[in-house]
Scaffold this active site. Structure first.
Site, short mmCIF file in Angstrom:
data_model
loop_
_atom_site.label_atom_id
_atom_site.label_comp_id
_atom_site.label_asym_id
_atom_site.label_seq_id
_atom_site.Cartn_x
_atom_site.Cartn_y
_atom_site.Cartn_z
N TYR A 26 0.83 -1.20 0.00
CA TYR A 26 0.00 0.00 0.00
C TYR A 26 0.87 1.26 0.00
O TYR A 26 0.57 2.24 -0.70
CB TYR A 26 -0.92 0.00 1.22
CG TYR A 26 -1.74 1.26 1.36
CD1 TYR A 26 -2.84 1.49 0.53
CD2 TYR A 26 -1.40 2.24 2.28
CE1 TYR A 26 -3.58 2.66 0.63
CE2 TYR A 26 -2.13 3.41 2.39
CZ TYR A 26 -3.22 3.61 1.57
OH TYR A 26 -3.95 4.78 1.67
N VAL A 88 -5.19 -1.14 8.07
CA VAL A 88 -6.47 -1.83 7.93
C VAL A 88 -6.61 -2.20 6.47
O VAL A 88 -6.37 -1.36 5.58
CB VAL A 88 -7.64 -0.93 8.40
CG1 VAL A 88 -8.97 -1.62 8.13
CG2 VAL A 88 -7.50 -0.59 9.87
N GLY A 96 -14.58 1.18 11.13
CA GLY A 96 -14.22 1.43 12.51
C GLY A 96 -13.01 0.69 13.05
O GLY A 96 -12.64 0.88 14.21
N TYR A 132 -6.63 11.17 10.73
CA TYR A 132 -5.92 11.60 11.94
C TYR A 132 -6.31 13.03 12.34
O TYR A 132 -6.48 13.32 13.52
CB TYR A 132 -4.41 11.51 11.74
CG TYR A 132 -3.91 10.11 11.44
CD1 TYR A 132 -4.46 8.99 12.05
CD2 TYR A 132 -2.88 9.91 10.54
CE1 TYR A 132 -4.00 7.72 11.78
CE2 TYR A 132 -2.40 8.63 10.26
CZ TYR A 132 -2.97 7.54 10.88
OH TYR A 132 -2.50 6.29 10.60
#
Length: 159
Positions: A26, A88, A96, A132
């Site tokens: 990623y 994630v 979440g 963030y």
């Protein structure tokens, strides 16, 4: 939907190693990965580990991880947590898991009386930066990260 965050166990070493690989892909840094599954297991599950990991699961399936260690603030006179990696899987984002992993670390900071939770984010990762920022995380743009590794690190050690 059932979302849980749990501490990693030695049986999770292959999963954590796979997630590190997915993170590297990623971040367009797969060519820099030198870690091995055995090495990750040694870092996290040695007799006196110096790094720790939490796993996020959605409906029992692992979807992300947070790998972290304790640091120290001499100005605060207290320890903190440095979040080395938060990842994630793309198909689970927006459900979440990342927030749950960060909440777990924030709760640890609160419960242990730690001064702060810190991490770095790549400057091109706008989705992460926005996430963030929404949490109230402050950008420390006046600090420039420096790194010694490889030959430069060896040369300094030998000088």
């Amino acid at each position: 939907m059932s979302l849980t965050v749990r501490p990693a166990t030695p049986a999770d070493a292959p999963l954590i190693f796979a997630l590190i690989g997915e993170l590297a892909e990623y971040e367009k840094l797969a060519h820099e990965v030198k870690a091995t599954e055995v090495g990750i297991a040694e870092i996290l599950f040695a007799a006196s580990p110096r790094a720790f990991c939490d796993i996020a699961e959605l409906d029992g399936a692992a979807v992300g991880f947070a790998l972290w260690f304790y640091n120290v603030s001499t100005f605060e006179g207290r320890h903190g947590i440095y979040l080395e990696d938060l990842f994630v899987r793309p198909e689970a984002r927006g459900r979440g898991a990342g927030l749950a992993l960060l909440r777990r670390l924030a709760a640890r900071c609160r419960d242990e009386g730690l001064a702060r939770l810190e991490w770095a984010v790549l400057d091109w990762n706008e989705l992460a930066i926005n996430f963030y920022d929404a949490l109230g995380a402050a950008s420390k743009s006046e600090w420039i990260t420096r790194r010694l590794s490889g030959e430069a690190l060896a040369a300094l050690a030998e000088s």
